[in-house]
Design an enzyme around this catalytic site. Structure first.
Site, PDB file in Angstrom:
ATOM      1  CB  SER A 192      -0.857   0.015   1.269  1.00  0.00           C
ATOM      2  OG  SER A 192      -1.409   1.294   1.495  1.00  0.00           O
ATOM      3  CE1 TYR A 204      -3.822  -2.080   5.359  1.00  0.00           C
ATOM      4  CE2 TYR A 204      -3.478   0.237   4.840  1.00  0.00           C
ATOM      5  CZ  TYR A 204      -3.766  -1.056   4.439  1.00  0.00           C
ATOM      6  OH  TYR A 204      -3.988  -1.319   3.106  1.00  0.00           O
TER       7      TYR A 204
HETATM    8  P1  NAP Z   1     -11.511  -6.006   0.257  1.00  0.00           P
HETATM    9  O1  NAP Z   1     -12.387  -5.627  -0.880  1.00  0.00           O
HETATM   10  O2  NAP Z   1     -12.008  -5.820   1.672  1.00  0.00           O
HETATM   11  O3  NAP Z   1     -11.034  -7.514   0.062  1.00  0.00           O
HETATM   12  C1  NAP Z   1     -10.257  -8.161   1.024  1.00  0.00           C
HETATM   13  C2  NAP Z   1     -10.171  -9.637   0.653  1.00  0.00           C
HETATM   14  O4  NAP Z   1      -9.444 -10.309   1.694  1.00  0.00           O
HETATM   15  C3  NAP Z   1     -11.537 -10.289   0.550  1.00  0.00           C
HETATM   16  O5  NAP Z   1     -11.528 -11.220  -0.497  1.00  0.00           O
HETATM   17  C4  NAP Z   1     -11.675 -11.009   1.891  1.00  0.00           C
HETATM   18  O6  NAP Z   1     -12.501 -12.141   1.688  1.00  0.00           O
HETATM   19  C5  NAP Z   1     -10.226 -11.405   2.162  1.00  0.00           C
HETATM   20  N1  NAP Z   1      -9.985 -11.617   3.579  1.00  0.00           N
HETATM   21  C6  NAP Z   1     -10.175 -10.752   4.605  1.00  0.00           C
HETATM   22  N2  NAP Z   1      -9.885 -11.349   5.770  1.00  0.00           N
HETATM   23  C7  NAP Z   1      -9.500 -12.626   5.465  1.00  0.00           C
HETATM   24  C8  NAP Z   1      -9.106 -13.742   6.232  1.00  0.00           C
HETATM   25  N3  NAP Z   1      -9.041 -13.682   7.572  1.00  0.00           N
HETATM   26  N4  NAP Z   1      -8.799 -14.894   5.604  1.00  0.00           N
HETATM   27  C9  NAP Z   1      -8.882 -14.984   4.257  1.00  0.00           C
HETATM   28  N5  NAP Z   1      -9.248 -13.955   3.470  1.00  0.00           N
HETATM   29  C10 NAP Z   1      -9.566 -12.796   4.073  1.00  0.00           C
HETATM   30  O7  NAP Z   1     -10.155  -5.200   0.203  1.00  0.00           O
HETATM   31  P2  NAP Z   1      -9.188  -4.822  -1.032  1.00  0.00           P
HETATM   32  O8  NAP Z   1      -9.179  -3.356  -1.121  1.00  0.00           O
HETATM   33  O9  NAP Z   1      -9.470  -5.630  -2.218  1.00  0.00           O
HETATM   34  O10 NAP Z   1      -7.811  -5.245  -0.355  1.00  0.00           O
HETATM   35  C11 NAP Z   1      -6.927  -6.185  -0.897  1.00  0.00           C
HETATM   36  C12 NAP Z   1      -5.511  -5.797  -0.496  1.00  0.00           C
HETATM   37  O11 NAP Z   1      -5.214  -4.508  -1.046  1.00  0.00           O
HETATM   38  C13 NAP Z   1      -5.282  -5.663   1.019  1.00  0.00           C
HETATM   39  O12 NAP Z   1      -4.055  -6.280   1.342  1.00  0.00           O
HETATM   40  C14 NAP Z   1      -5.196  -4.171   1.242  1.00  0.00           C
HETATM   41  O13 NAP Z   1      -4.398  -3.828   2.349  1.00  0.00           O
HETATM   42  C15 NAP Z   1      -4.592  -3.711  -0.073  1.00  0.00           C
HETATM   43  N6  NAP Z   1      -4.837  -2.290  -0.385  1.00  0.00           N
HETATM   44  C16 NAP Z   1      -6.100  -1.827  -0.557  1.00  0.00           C
HETATM   45  C17 NAP Z   1      -6.292  -0.464  -0.788  1.00  0.00           C
HETATM   46  C18 NAP Z   1      -7.676   0.137  -0.951  1.00  0.00           C
HETATM   47  O14 NAP Z   1      -7.791   1.390  -0.892  1.00  0.00           O
HETATM   48  N7  NAP Z   1      -8.709  -0.654  -1.163  1.00  0.00           N
HETATM   49  C19 NAP Z   1      -5.199   0.398  -0.870  1.00  0.00           C
HETATM   50  C20 NAP Z   1      -3.918  -0.128  -0.685  1.00  0.00           C
HETATM   51  C21 NAP Z   1      -3.748  -1.475  -0.448  1.00  0.00           C
HETATM   52  P3  NAP Z   1     -13.453 -12.855   2.760  1.00  0.00           P
HETATM   53  O15 NAP Z   1     -14.138 -11.784   3.543  1.00  0.00           O
HETATM   54  O16 NAP Z   1     -14.335 -13.679   1.890  1.00  0.00           O
HETATM   55  O17 NAP Z   1     -12.518 -13.686   3.591  1.00  0.00           O
END
Ligand code: NAP
Length: 263
Positions: A141, A154
């Protein structure tokens, strides 16, 4: 592109960035193993991707915060030699200052964002080394380099992902293994509402769609980048940051403290 590329195992594939990687990688010819907790969402995505791309898609339901579930995914990564790519994407965020944060929740975030990612990488790496090929994509991130923006734990977990990726790139780059780290800025996914925050309060100019974010990250991978910051307009800014870091290296360890400390 439809030639077969082996199998990509994607964590956090049920929605958001992980689900978008799943779609794009299947279209490029990867078979998939989708990992997350929500079986219904995973099954629906698997059905859609199989129908649209005819690729084989396996669903592995696992809570990566649960040691037995994590072990099952590690075992899969160790045993399945068809796996050619690991996308370490599963992660949760927090936006509260430490004083207002639940420390158990902070620990759980570290266990998912750091411990699970580390164990899965450690599981896949020996096979990649033995086969002299493979790719590891780690989703960090911008909080890795701007920890003041959100919750500091985080930011710390994402700084771990960046530092770990830098080390892996150094260790594995010469052995035929691609290591790619992605530093997304604010991306429109459920991550924000899951963290108790609202995307709507952010200025529209700083929020990217998940499609654009993942397409840019994959373009960065194709271009051979080690680190991709999808929003950063001028790559020279990242290169200057990296050069400044590397310039410190020869002077970070000496027998005597620096003169400014009175030595
Ligand atoms: P998201 O839409 O909330 O998706 C998160 C994913 O992780 C979901 O598929 C969720 O699926 C899974 N997950 C959560 N807890 C879990 C657990 N205990 N075991 C297995 N799977 C789990 O978030 P996203 O934005 O796509 O985030 C993906 C990555 O991108 C993260 O590492 C985040 O830090 C990074 N990121 C996001 C942003 C942003 O602004 N969105 C920015 C920078 C970095 P289930 O609930 O089905 O388990």
């Amino acid at each position: 592109m439809s030639n077969h590329r082996g199998t990509a195992l994607i964590t956090g594939a049920s929605t958001g960035i992980g689900a978008t990687y799943a779609d794009r990688l299947a279209r490029r010819g990867y078979d998939l193993i989708l990992v997350a907790r929500n079986r219904e969402r995973l099954d629906a995505l698997a059905r859609r991707i199989t129908n649209e791309t005819q690729r084989s898609v396996e669903v592995l339901t696992a809570d990566l915060n649960n040691r037995a579930d994590l072990q099952r995914v590690e075992d899969k990564l160790r045993a399945d030699a068809s796996i050619t790519m690991l996308v370490n994407n599963a992660g949760v965020a927090s936006v509260t200052p430490l004083a207002n944060s639940d420390v158990a929740q902070m620990q759980s975030m570290i266990e998912l964002n750091v411990t699970a990612l580390t164990r899965l990488t450690a599981a896949v790496t020996p096979g990649f080394v033995a086969r002299g090929s493979g790719a590891i994509i780690n989703i960090s991130s911008i909080a890795a380099v701007a920890p003041e923006l959100l919750n500091g734990v985080y930011g710390g977990t994402k700084a771990f992902v960046l530092a770990f990726s830098q080390s892996l790139h150094h260790e594995l780059g010469g052995q035929g293994i691609r290591v790619h780290v992605v530093l997304p800025g604010a991306t429109a996914t459920d991550l924000w509402s899951n963290a108790g925050a609202s995307l709507e309060v952010l200025p529209k100019e700083i929020v990217m769609t998940v499609d654009d974010m993942v397409d840019a990250a994959i373009a960065g991978f194709d271009a051979g980048e080690f680190a991709t910051v999808p929003a950063l307009p001028d790559i020279a800014d990242w290169e200057a940051f990296e050069s400044a870091r590397l310039a410190l290296k020869p002077n970070l360890s000496h027998a005597k403290p620096a003169a400014r400390y009175g030595f």
